[in-house]
Write a protein that holds these residues in place. Structure first.
Motif: not given
Length: 547
Positions: A46-56, A218-224, A226-234
């Motif tokens: 999971c790739v997390v961060g605020e809007s404009g952080s470079g995820k997409s 590679l799962f891009i999200t801002h919802d933590f 979702v991170v709890v439910d699916v992520a192996d690595k962040v």
């Protein structure tokens, strides 16, 4: 797990090394700096961060979707099974897409052709990359539609996108992405606009298919949640850089970076704090409201949809009343009846003692001043060609307020919503999503409404911006006495801000009460199912530990 399966799971599918992306042209601004990300087979990163952080931007770099006239990769490598996608020819890049790597976009309606049937759109992927005959292609598509658990695959095959629900359209997009069994799946916010029950189904589906095909995700999200439910690595990104990488538990339990700690601790709790009941004057009362839509079709029987059935509610001044439920539960229909965009089929709407349903003339026009709405997407509700100041004062000037007086009021509202007065001279595209939502709130407040309707007003915002908007709404209701009707599918947001909560299902109110009573001690089975579907419901983000 066999030795062969273990060896496959240890294989690195995607490796991003020192990736740098800048605006095109001499001296172009650096947007990504030394980004390093690794995704293994059978792993969800999971790739997390605020809007404009470079995820997409990182995801589009991997897929080769950057506009060469605007953006360019200035350094680094992107290795897809040891093949550098930054140096391959355009023809080879087209071959890699769908066969070796695929992308699920955030909004399926923008990824689907509205005038072409679902089956033909999925078949197009096979036509481009395979030599199968028409019968074989059709069989493979139907098998894949069944694999993503869509009901009646033959009906879905023959349907157009607008005939499917949001969750069904997202499943179709997943079907398109996985039909050629790619080694890498990139999911760019695929559940952001979905209600919690549909979101749970989509997350379970992605996990199921990832395990079945040993796909790297590679799962891009801002919802933590979702991170709890699916992520192996962040991987945590901020301003174009990777600031922290670790396992899910490492990031959520003991984040090392201050920015990561701020992000995680910004996630609202699903358990609301005890609040004193708001007992002021009743500003809005709804009695027995129903709304029935009749769909008339040529040479076919008409169909009747009961969007709202016998709904009752009261809203006090300074109160925040939440309305939650799945997509199609009737939340937005109820709001549209309140604001006057739909006429109820039956029932009463009383605003501060004045009947609204049968209002005519000036009384009907005045309704649009006394009740204001904040929409989900602020960019679509602001005219991109008009400066922000002109958009804000349009309402009061239409009601006869002198332009100069309205502009002075707009300046004071800029301070209230936490924006500089100079923002009035800028255009909507010059602001971030959170800033645009603040502008939309100011535009609603300048009318001095008695009721403010917020329809999914924070659902598309990242957690830190969401937290600031929620605090803003809290302060506004205290300063202005406005009653707030807050529609959301995010139960955490409802728990954070609402005094009372109404739960809707199939157009009916099935439960109502204080936020604490409804979300901690639900009586209705449907409410319990909604709470059980909330992602990350067993995690206390603010204290960095499981509940």
């Amino acid at each position: 797990m066999t030795d062969a399966q273990k060896a496959m799971s240890d294989k690195t599918v995607l490796q991003i090394k020192g990736l740098c992306v800048a605006l095109a042209g001499r001296g172009g601004k650096q947007l990504l700096r030394d980004v390093d990300i690794e995704v293994k087979a059978g792993e969800i990163t999971c790739v997390v961060g605020e809007s404009g952080s470079g995820k997409s931007l990182t995801a589009y770099s991997v897929m080769g979707l950057l506009d060469p006239e605007s953006l360019r990769c200035t350094a680094g490598e992107i290795l897809l099974e040891d093949e550098n996608v930054l140096t391959v020819t355009p023809r080879r890049l087209r071959e890699l897409r769908a066969t070796r790597m695929s992308l699920i976009f955030q909004e399926p309606m923008t990824a689907l052709n509205p005038v072409e049937r679902i089956g033909a759109q999925i078949e197009e992927v096979l036509e481009i990359h395979c030599s199968d005959d028409a019968r074989t292609r059709r069989r493979r598509v139907l098998e894949m539609l069944e694999a993503v658990h869509l009901p009646d695959p033959q009906r879905i095959f023959d349907s157009y996108p607008h005939q499917l629900s949001g969750g069904q359209r997202q499943r179709v997009v997943i079907c398109m992405a996985l039909i050629l069994n790619p080694k890498l799946l990139i999911a760019d916010e695929p559940t952001t606009a979905l209600d919690v029950s549909t979101q749970k189904q989509i997350l379970a589906l992605i996990r199921e298919l990832q395990q079945k095909f040993n796909t790297a995700v590679l799962f891009i999200t801002h919802d933590f949640g979702v991170v709890v439910d699916v992520a192996d690595k962040v991987v945590v990104m901020n301003q174009g850089e990777v600031v922290e990488t670790g396992s899910r538990d490492e990031i959520l339990r003991s984040p090392r970076n201050d920015y990561t700690r701020m992000l995680v601790s910004s996630v609202p709790s699903l358990v609301p704090q005890s609040r004193e009941a708001v007992t002021g004057d009743v500003v809005l009362s709804i009695k027995g409201l129903s709304k029935i839509f009749v769909r008339r079709r040529i040479l076919r029987p008409s169909t009747v949809v009961e969007a709202a059935v016998d709904c009752d509610l009261t809203l006090h001044r300074r109160e925040i009343l939440g309305i939650v439920g799945q997509s199609g539960s009737g939340k937005s229909t109820l709001a549209r009846c309140v604001i006057g965009l739909e006429t109820p089929s039956a029932g009463r709407i009383v605003l501060a003692g004045e009947e609204l349903v049968n209002a005519r003339g000036n009384a009907f026009r005045e309704r649009f001043r006394r009740i204001q709405m904040v929409f989900q997407d602020p960019y679509r509700s602001l005219n991109p060609r008009v400066r922000v100041g002109e958009s804000i004062i349009e309402g009061p000037t239409n009601f006869g307020v002198p332009r100069a007086f309205a502009m002075e009021r707009a300046k004071s509202l800029m301070e209230l919503v936490g924006l500089p007065v100079s923002a009035l001279d800028r255009f909507p595209h010059q602001f971030s999503g959170g800033q645009r939502q603040r502008i939309s709130i100011a535009r609603a407040l300048i009318m001095e409404p008695e009721v403010l309707v917020a329809d999914e007003a924070v659902s598309a915002l990242d957690v830190s911006v969401q937290a600031r908007i929620l605090k803003l709404l809290e302060s506004i209701r205290e300063k202005t006495d406005v009653g707030l009707l807050f529609i959301t599918h995010d139960l955490r947001v409802a728990a954070e801000i609402c005094d009372r909560v109404i739960v809707m299902n199939k157009g009916r109110i099935v439960e109502h009460g204080s936020a604490e009573a409804v979300l901690v001690h639900p009586r209705d089975a449907y409410t319990r199912a909604l709470i059980d579907a909330a992602p990350g419901r067993h995690w206390d983000f603010r204290n960095f530990r499981p509940l």
